[in-house]
Design a protein around this motif. Structure first.
Motif, mmCIF file in Angstrom:
data_model
loop_
_atom_site.group_PDB
_atom_site.id
_atom_site.type_symbol
_atom_site.label_atom_id
_atom_site.label_comp_id
_atom_site.label_asym_id
_atom_site.label_seq_id
_atom_site.Cartn_x
_atom_site.Cartn_y
_atom_site.Cartn_z
ATOM 1 N N ILE A 1 -24.714 147.143 -93.612
ATOM 2 C CA ILE A 1 -23.978 145.872 -93.511
ATOM 3 C C ILE A 1 -22.462 146.069 -93.448
ATOM 4 O O ILE A 1 -21.723 145.089 -93.343
ATOM 5 C CB ILE A 1 -24.345 144.920 -94.675
ATOM 6 N N CYS B 1 -19.980 143.981 -91.270
ATOM 7 C CA CYS B 1 -20.894 142.980 -90.720
ATOM 8 C C CYS B 1 -20.705 141.662 -91.467
ATOM 9 O O CYS B 1 -20.584 141.653 -92.675
ATOM 10 C CB CYS B 1 -22.313 143.528 -90.915
ATOM 11 N N ASN B 2 -20.704 140.560 -90.741
ATOM 12 C CA ASN B 2 -20.704 139.256 -91.387
ATOM 13 C C ASN B 2 -22.109 138.657 -91.289
ATOM 14 O O ASN B 2 -23.013 139.261 -90.692
ATOM 15 C CB ASN B 2 -19.640 138.331 -90.784
ATOM 16 N N GLU C 1 -23.346 136.176 -89.593
ATOM 17 C CA GLU C 1 -23.809 135.886 -88.238
ATOM 18 C C GLU C 1 -24.285 137.158 -87.538
ATOM 19 O O GLU C 1 -25.305 137.146 -86.840
ATOM 20 C CB GLU C 1 -22.706 135.197 -87.422
ATOM 21 N N THR C 2 -23.553 138.234 -87.721
ATOM 22 C CA THR C 2 -23.962 139.515 -87.144
ATOM 23 C C THR C 2 -25.278 139.971 -87.764
ATOM 24 O O THR C 2 -26.182 140.440 -87.061
ATOM 25 C CB THR C 2 -22.879 140.587 -87.373
ATOM 26 N N TYR C 3 -25.379 139.822 -89.074
ATOM 27 C CA TYR C 3 -26.599 140.226 -89.779
ATOM 28 C C TYR C 3 -27.822 139.481 -89.251
ATOM 29 O O TYR C 3 -28.824 140.101 -88.892
ATOM 30 C CB TYR C 3 -26.435 139.990 -91.290
ATOM 31 N N SER D 1 -28.345 137.987 -86.502
ATOM 32 C CA SER D 1 -28.625 138.147 -85.070
ATOM 33 C C SER D 1 -29.125 139.544 -84.722
ATOM 34 O O SER D 1 -29.381 139.830 -83.553
ATOM 35 C CB SER D 1 -27.374 137.818 -84.247
ATOM 36 N N ASP D 2 -29.277 140.401 -85.726
ATOM 37 C CA ASP D 2 -29.694 141.790 -85.479
ATOM 38 C C ASP D 2 -30.995 142.090 -86.221
ATOM 39 O O ASP D 2 -30.985 142.460 -87.397
ATOM 40 C CB ASP D 2 -28.581 142.729 -85.947
ATOM 41 N N ARG E 1 -31.246 145.535 -87.998
ATOM 42 C CA ARG E 1 -30.440 145.606 -89.215
ATOM 43 C C ARG E 1 -31.137 144.869 -90.356
ATOM 44 O O ARG E 1 -31.229 145.370 -91.474
ATOM 45 C CB ARG E 1 -29.051 145.013 -88.964
ATOM 46 N N LYS E 2 -31.630 143.673 -90.061
ATOM 47 C CA LYS E 2 -32.341 142.892 -91.081
ATOM 48 C C LYS E 2 -33.564 143.644 -91.590
ATOM 49 O O LYS E 2 -33.806 143.710 -92.801
ATOM 50 C CB LYS E 2 -32.766 141.536 -90.510
ATOM 51 N N TRP F 1 -28.764 137.612 -97.833
ATOM 52 C CA TRP F 1 -27.318 137.820 -97.715
ATOM 53 C C TRP F 1 -26.620 137.538 -99.048
ATOM 54 O O TRP F 1 -25.713 138.274 -99.448
ATOM 55 C CB TRP F 1 -26.747 136.951 -96.605
#
Length: 118
Positions: A24, A27-28, A30-32, A34-35, A38-39, A93
């Protein structure tokens, strides 16, 4: 059968904390969200944290005093594993930003303590 070494569990906890942090970093939210890769990576590490903590406390129940929120962490692991649809990205988050730093700090302190007493 060889008895477990608490340092193995602590290492697993520390490693998962480090991995989540690296996943992370920069990463903000929104980035988290949308990926998906990563999630998935973050969620996998939370599952490992819950399982390592659970196993550690089974073998070393005296360590419960260091982890007052262990039941909640283990329950979170169980929800991620078995009731994953009940956990929103907002919840994950929030844990990353609010609870994980303190947990990781405690894990690092205990890792250092057990290494010093080695």
């Amino acid at each position: 059968m060889q008895s477990p070494d608490i340092r193995v569990y602590l290492h697993d906890l520390k490693h998962s904390c480090e991995l989540i942090h690296s996943f992370i970093e920069g990463c903000n939210f929104e980035t988290y969200i949308s990926d998906p890769m990563r999630k998935s990576a973050v969620e996998r590490q939370f599952i490992l944290i819950g399982e390592a903590l659970n196993q550690m406390l089974i073998h070393f129940p005296q360590e419960k005093e260091h982890y007052p929120y262990a039941p909640r962490i283990i329950a979170f692991r169980n929800r991620l594993t078995h009731a994953y649809r009940t956990i929103s990205d907002d919840i994950i988050w929030g844990i990353i930003k609010k609870s994980l730093p303190l947990f990781c700090k405690k894990v690092n302190q205990l890792c250092d303590q057990y290494e010093e007493n080695r």
